[in-house]
Enzyme design. Structure first.
Site, short mmCIF file in Angstrom:
data_model
loop_
_atom_site.label_atom_id
_atom_site.label_comp_id
_atom_site.label_asym_id
_atom_site.label_seq_id
_atom_site.Cartn_x
_atom_site.Cartn_y
_atom_site.Cartn_z
CG ASP A 194 -1.90 -1.48 0.83
OD1 ASP A 194 -1.50 -1.80 0.21
OD2 ASP A 194 -2.71 -0.96 1.40
CD GLU A 228 -5.04 -4.01 8.77
OE1 GLU A 228 -4.89 -4.06 7.82
OE2 GLU A 228 -5.94 -3.90 9.69
#
Length: 824
Positions: A559, A794
């Site tokens: 990302d 996460e």
């Protein structure tokens, strides 16, 4: 005819005119003939171009070929026909059919119900603020046990499947609520248990009262299930009120909303005029309101049982074709069956991962079982069509409709399939059940198009689509994702080769997979190739954006990890180079196993893994580190643009525009070597670096440097010295891969350290020391945060070790189990 009239009108003789006519006619006719031929040729070319453009337009949504990877599904695999295949729900059951009967659970506490349906639990939602939820035991086939902490109340949901008949057998779910708080004993809770069918399901359901004293149940019949019933049994506790709803819902994505819109307040005179939220019974459109003028039939049946805590009930699905069952799977029979399956699970878990043998404590082993079970319990079955786009389409077009059997990264935030995540999931799943993993791989590769491309994010069906922002729905066929299934396959070949070859069906799966792996590899080498031989570049970066500090590279999976500041064709990405090298190596190994000629792949691996080529393309002499290369400057900042010189009427000075990127120094072609982080480690992570290389020693030193990546909780994603460490990419987007600790890349680091510690070379001892320390840091911190928060996360904060972002994230974060087991 016009030429004939003109000469006659001026008095010329007919014979004179006719004498000359043949020569003119021949000349003009030849010109006309050439003109016609030219026009015909142009038309043919134009038609050919149009046809070719049409051909190019259809390639993006044309399947790879007619031979499918998945040759058995649905009732052909009866032990996996039913399952907890709705991972985005706290609890939901469905079959592996395109259009299935689904069952599920909602609940609420009447004193906490709020406008808009707030307080009703159905979809896994962070906004519910549950103390903890997740599967603590799940074997992927026959049973699962889940614990949910909703405030001071503990809700336990379990299910057991039992074979029988011709339609997938029976299953029963047990739902209970309890509390340790004595003041909350006898608090009211409402359970809503439902069954629903989708619009295209061939069949029907209706509410049905089976026996006096039982809550309202469901009877039905579908093409896949035949006749069936769903009965509810009050196992223990005091029921205060019961009601039901039989209606038509407009889709599976709005079942909760349908329930809330139907709830009414009613007075029960038998209970001392107490008021309850109740369902109204049959709530169907008036007769003749259906599209064909017929009476509308229900597709959604809900039974609400309002009871006092503690309370327990069984929801039993029974197949009509299972006629020889000795007893119903309820009450004591259910308890016995569940107990036996739990014992088998615990024995098999130790046999597989050997955590007790390794000296882990009881609560640490329970944590590992929960991490593993929530990954396996998060395997879903989806059906639908992606939305895709290519340079040749006029806009997004639908992919073909297809099923997907896949794990998900997070049941709350990402309850759908992600391509590069799934390769990491497969490492743990294949360790437990190789056939389930091969089935998952087969489903993913059936989504490959004729170009060899697989859409990286799978948003299939109403429930999945309703949870994804519009801008992320369309997948573009120029965009890749790390081919981590090669990591899974390499893992299987290294660790499970004996299991792979013990069944002919498993080798047959590899035989069908092989041409698709070749096509995938070729697609990368056509679409992601760089300008220099051996170089690769992730496509999909936005070179014209002025909103991002560094244009994101979503296709890399990392990302906002900083790349070259100004994307252009000169970029070279070291991580992609290493992924392609791994792909070539893995195909070569599979070719040997299948007795195929894989020489071209072994040659390609030899070329890409050549450390001299790697150094030429990616080693920065200035910083002595592996780096991307591209048009880059570190002198970029986000600034608020000044207000317009001549503001429009009504302009408010506080209505400032978003910050935009300002480049303070012109970029130049160079190594992006001021950025040190996960990408810099890829030649090490994928074990391409020679064990004798001094560069390995340098990388080991850099890993252990606290100013770079080392923390007491794992390796941070970006060095503290990097210009973009912990900087937001826009004023609205907090840093993501710019410092926080990610478990998938830490697993790869631990795996690589283990490899180099066992490979003869001058750095093996140093690699071993770092291996043990890093592994222990990661395991200790994840368990600590699980104890503190109830969740696996996460990512983890690189300063405090605290879990952050989405929860529960038992996708690749569950790789901690393999670290505990030391399985690489």
């Amino acid at each position: 005819m016009a030429r004939q009239r003109k000469p006659l009108s001026v008095g010329h003789s007919d014979s004179k005119y006719l004498k000359k006519s043949p020569s003119h006619t021949k000349k003009d006719g030849g010109f006309l003939s050439y003109w016609k031929q030219g026009l015909a040729f142009i038309c043919l070319v134009f038609a050919g171009v149009i046809g070719y453009m049409g051909y190019l337009e259809t390639r993006v949504n044309t399947p790879f070929d007619e031979q499918k990877m998945v040759i058995q599904s649905g009732l052909d695999v009866p032990d996996r026909y039913w399952g907890s295949y709705r991972p985005g729900l706290y609890f939901g059951m469905k079959t592996r059919d395109p259009y299935s009967v689904v069952s599920g659970l909602m609940w609420y506490f009447p004193n906490q119900l709020r406008p808009g349906g707030y307080g009703i639990r159905h979809w896994c939602d962070d906004g519910d603020n549950l103390g903890r939820y997740g599967w603590i035991e799940h074997d992927g086939r026959t049973f699962g046990v889940q614990e949910i902490e909703d405030g001071p109340f503990k809700i336990t949901v379990s299910f057991v499947k039992k074979p029988g008949g011709n339609h997938g057998g029976d299953w029963t779910a047990r739902i209970s609520a309890a509390t340790q708080d004595g003041q909350l004993q006898y608090e009211l809770i409402s359970f809503l248990l439902y069954s629903a069918i989708e619009e295209k399901t061939k069949g029907w359901i209706k509410p049905y009262r089976f026996e006096s004293g039982l809550p309202m149940g469901v009877s039905g019949e579908t093409e896949g299930l035949g006749a069936f019933t769903v009965k509810l049994y009050n196992h223990s506790g005091q029921v205060e009120h019961e009601s039901y709803l039989s209606t038509t819902a407009q889709g599976l994505h709005i079942l909760k909303e349908t329930v809330f819109a139907s709830l009414r307040v009613a007075t029960d005179h038998r209970k001392g005029n107490r008021k309850f939220f109740v369902l109204p019974g049959e709530l169907l459109p008036s007769p003749g309101a259906g599209a064909d003028g017929k009476r509308a039939e229900p597709n959604f049946v809900v039974t609400q049982v309002t009871a006092r805590v503690p309370f327990e009930l069984d929801m039993a699905f029974e197949s009509g074709s299972h006629v020889d069952r000795s007893e119903n799977l309820i009450m004591n029979a259910y308890s016995r069956e569940l107990n036996q399956l739990q014992n088998d699970f615990h024995h098999r878990f130790e046999e597989t991962f050997k955590l007790q043998t390794k000296g882990y404590k009881t609560d640490e082993i329970a944590f590992a079982k929960a991490a593993f079970s929530n990954l396996l319990g998060g395997v879903g079955y989806f059906y639908g069509a992606s939305r895709v786009e290519s340079p040749y389409t006029r806009g997004p077009v639908p992919y073909w409709k297809a099923p997907l059997y896949s794990a998900v990264p997070s049941r709350s935030f990402f309850p759908r399939g992600f391509l590069w995540d799934e390769g990491f999931h497969g490492l743990l799943i294949s360790s437990w059940d190789l056939d389930i993993e091969l089935d998952i791989i087969s489903h993913w590769f059936d989504l490959m198009n004729v170009e060899g491309w697989i859409p990286r994010e799978q948003i299939l069906g109403q429930e999945a689509l309703s949870r994804v922002p519009e801008q992320f729905v369309t997948q573009r066929n120029s965009n890749a994702n790390p081919p981590t299934f090669f990591l899974t396959l390499h893992f299987i070949l290294q660790n499970l080769a004996d299991k792979l070859t013990e069944k002919e069906s498993r080798l047959s799966t590899l035989e069908r997979l092989y041409p698709r792996l070749q096509a995938w590899f070729d697609w990368f080498n056509v679409t992601q190739i760089g300008d220099l031989s051996g170089s690769y570049r992730w496509r999909g970066r936005n070179a014209t954006t002025n909103r991002e500090l560094n244009p994101v590279t979503l296709t890399s999976g990392l990302d906002d990890y900083p790349r070259a500041s100004h994307p252009n064709v000169d970029e070279r990405h070291v991580d992609l180079h290493c992924w392609i090298a791994l792909a070539a190596s893995t195909i070569s190994e599979i070719a040997k196993l299948l007795n195929k000629n894989g020489q071209k792949y072994s040659n390609t691996y030899g070329y890409l893994a050549d450390n001299n080529l790697l150094d030429k393309l990616h080693w920065s002499p200035r910083t002595q580190a592996y780096s991307d290369f591209g048009l880059h400057t570190d002198a970029v900042v986000l600034k608020r643009p000044p207000p317009p010189r001549s503001p429009s009427p009504g302009y408010q000075t506080h209505q400032n525009a978003d910050k935009i990127r300002v480049t303070l120094k012109d970029p130049e072609l160079r190594f992006v070597d001021s950025t040190f982080g996960y990408v810099s480690l890829f030649p090490f992570l994928l074990q391409i670096l020679e064990p004798e290389s001094p560069k390995l020693g340098k990388i080991l030193d850099d890993i252990k440097n606290p100013e770079l990546l080392w923390t007491n909780y794992g390796l941070r994603s970006l060095a503290k010295t990097a210009p973009m460490y912990m900087k937001p990419n826009t004023e609205h987007d907090p840093p993501y891969w710019r410092g926080p600790i990610w478990i998938n890349l830490n697993y790869m680091a631990v795996r690589a350290l283990n490899h180099y510690s066992k490979t003869r070379g001058p750095y093996s001892s140093k690699a071993e020391t770092i291996y043990h320390e890093l592994k222990q840091n990661i395991i200790r911190n994840i368990i600590k945060e699980y104890r503190r928060t109830g969740y696996i996360w996460e990512q983890y904060n690189d300063k405090t070790g605290e879990g952050q972002r989405s929860r529960p994230f038992t996708g690749w974060s569950s790789l901690v189990v393999l670290m505990m087991a030391e399985i690489y």
